[in-house]
Design a protein around this motif. Structure first.
Motif, mmCIF file in Angstrom:
data_model
loop_
_atom_site.group_PDB
_atom_site.id
_atom_site.type_symbol
_atom_site.label_atom_id
_atom_site.label_comp_id
_atom_site.label_asym_id
_atom_site.label_seq_id
_atom_site.Cartn_x
_atom_site.Cartn_y
_atom_site.Cartn_z
ATOM 1 N N GLU A 159 -32.182 -49.993 -11.594
ATOM 2 C CA GLU A 159 -31.565 -51.157 -12.223
ATOM 3 C C GLU A 159 -30.486 -50.765 -13.217
ATOM 4 N N ASP A 160 -30.682 -49.645 -13.894
ATOM 5 C CA ASP A 160 -29.719 -49.206 -14.901
ATOM 6 C C ASP A 160 -29.867 -47.703 -15.105
ATOM 7 N N ALA A 161 -29.066 -47.168 -16.025
ATOM 8 C CA ALA A 161 -29.067 -45.722 -16.247
ATOM 9 C C ALA A 161 -30.416 -45.218 -16.729
ATOM 10 N N ASP A 208 -20.997 -44.133 -11.198
ATOM 11 C CA ASP A 208 -20.582 -45.062 -12.251
ATOM 12 C C ASP A 208 -21.724 -45.421 -13.197
ATOM 13 N N ILE A 209 -22.957 -45.403 -12.700
ATOM 14 C CA ILE A 209 -24.098 -45.839 -13.499
ATOM 15 C C ILE A 209 -24.258 -45.004 -14.764
ATOM 16 N N PHE A 210 -23.758 -43.774 -14.751
ATOM 17 C CA PHE A 210 -23.900 -42.891 -15.914
ATOM 18 C C PHE A 210 -22.624 -42.788 -16.766
ATOM 19 N N HIS A 211 -21.538 -43.317 -16.298
ATOM 20 C CA HIS A 211 -20.246 -43.069 -16.966
ATOM 21 C C HIS A 211 -19.844 -44.237 -17.886
ATOM 22 N N PRO A 212 -19.348 -43.911 -19.116
ATOM 23 C CA PRO A 212 -19.225 -42.590 -19.728
ATOM 24 C C PRO A 212 -20.502 -42.238 -20.501
ATOM 25 N N ARG A 213 -20.901 -41.005 -20.409
ATOM 26 C CA ARG A 213 -22.140 -40.552 -21.042
ATOM 27 C C ARG A 213 -21.862 -39.301 -21.871
ATOM 28 N N ALA A 214 -22.307 -39.321 -23.116
ATOM 29 C CA ALA A 214 -22.205 -38.160 -24.001
ATOM 30 C C ALA A 214 -23.473 -38.095 -24.830
ATOM 31 N N ASP A 215 -24.173 -36.971 -24.777
ATOM 32 C CA ASP A 215 -25.405 -36.850 -25.551
ATOM 33 C C ASP A 215 -25.749 -35.378 -25.744
#
Length: 213
Positions: free
Chosen positions: A122-124, A154-161
Motif C-alpha cells: 500500500e505504501d513505502a 517511485d514508491i521509495f523516491h525521494p528517500r534519505a535516511d
C-alpha cells in the motif's frame, strides 16, 4: 565553498552505487537484478566492513550464485567457499543459510519477482515491512535496499535516511530528502548522492569533498 560544490564533489568522487559495485545493473528493474541487490543489501546489513560485503556479493555474481535457482541448487560448502574468497569469512555460515532461505522465500512467495511485492504494498512502510520476509533482512537491510531501489521504484523516491543524513549534517548540507533532491538536480544524481553520503559516513569524505567543504 557552496553546498552545490559539496554535492557535486560527493557525486563525482563517491557516488558509485553499491548495487553497481556488486555488479547489479539495477536500472534495468528486472527480477534478476533486483534479487541480486536484495542479497547485496542483506550482506551490507551485517556487522562487517561494507567493502568486504560488496566484494563478497560481487564474488557471488562472478560464480553465478546471485540467481535464485543457482543458490538453491548449490551445496552449502560451495556458497561458503565463494563467501570466504570474497572476504566474508566471519558470517559465512549464517549468511549461507540466509541466502538459501531468502532464495526459497522469493521463489515461493512471488515467483522470484520483487516487483510483485512492490505492487502489493500500500505504501513505502508496508513495502519495507514486506521486504523483511527475506531471511537476514531487518529494518536496516530493508532501508539499504530502498536507498537504491528508489532509482526505479517511485514508491521509495525521494528517500534519505540513516548514516547518509548524519554525513549530510556533518558536511553542512540539509538533512531533508526534498532539499537534497533539489541540490542533486535529478533522480539518478540524488540516488548517487545518497550512496556518496553513506560512503562519507562509513569511510570518511573523499579528499575532494573535504576540499569543497
Amino acid at each position: 565553498m557552496s553546498r552545490q560544490e559539496i554535492v557535486d564533489a560527493l557525486i563525482e568522487h563517491q557516488g558509485q552505487l553499491y548495487s553497481e559495485a556488486i555488479g547489479a545493473n539495477f536500472a534495468r528493474d528486472t527480477p534478476q537484478e533486483l534479487f541480486h541487490w536484495l542479497i547485496g543489501a542483506l550482506m551490507l546489513a551485517a556487522r562487517i566492513d561494507s567493502g568486504l560485503a560488496v566484494a563478497a556479493a560481487a564474488k557471488l555474481r562472478e560464480a553465478g550464485l546471485h540467481k535464485i535457482d543457482a543458490i538453491l541448487d548449490a551445496d552449502d560448502a560451495r556458497l561458503i567457499e565463494v563467501l570466504t574468497d570474497g572476504g566474508y569469512a566471519r558470517y559465512r555460515e549464517v549468511t549461507t543459510g540466509y541466502l538459501k532461505e531468502t532464495a526459497a522465500w522469493a521463489r515461493d512467495s512471488f515467483d522470484g519477482d520483487l516487483r510483485v511485492l512492490r505492487d502489493r504494498a500500500e505504501d513505502a512502510d508496508a513495502l519495507l515491512e514486506a521486504l523483511q520476509g527475506a531471511k537476514g533482512i531487518g529494518p536496516i537491510g530493508a532501508a539499504i535496499f530502498a536507498r537504491e531501489a528508489q532509482l526505479v521504484w517511485d514508491i521509495f523516491h525521494p528517500r534519505a535516511d540513516g548514516p547518509a543524513l548524519d554525513a549530510a549534517r556533518d558536511l553542512g548540507l540539509p538533512d531533508d530528502a526534498e532539499a537534497l533532491l533539489k541540490l542533486a538536480g535529478g533522480r539518478e544524481r540524488f540516488v548517487r548522492l545518497m550512496a556518496a553520503l553513506t560512503r562519507a559516513a562509513l569511510d570518511g569524505p573523499a579528499d575532494a569533498v573535504r576540499a569543497a567543504r
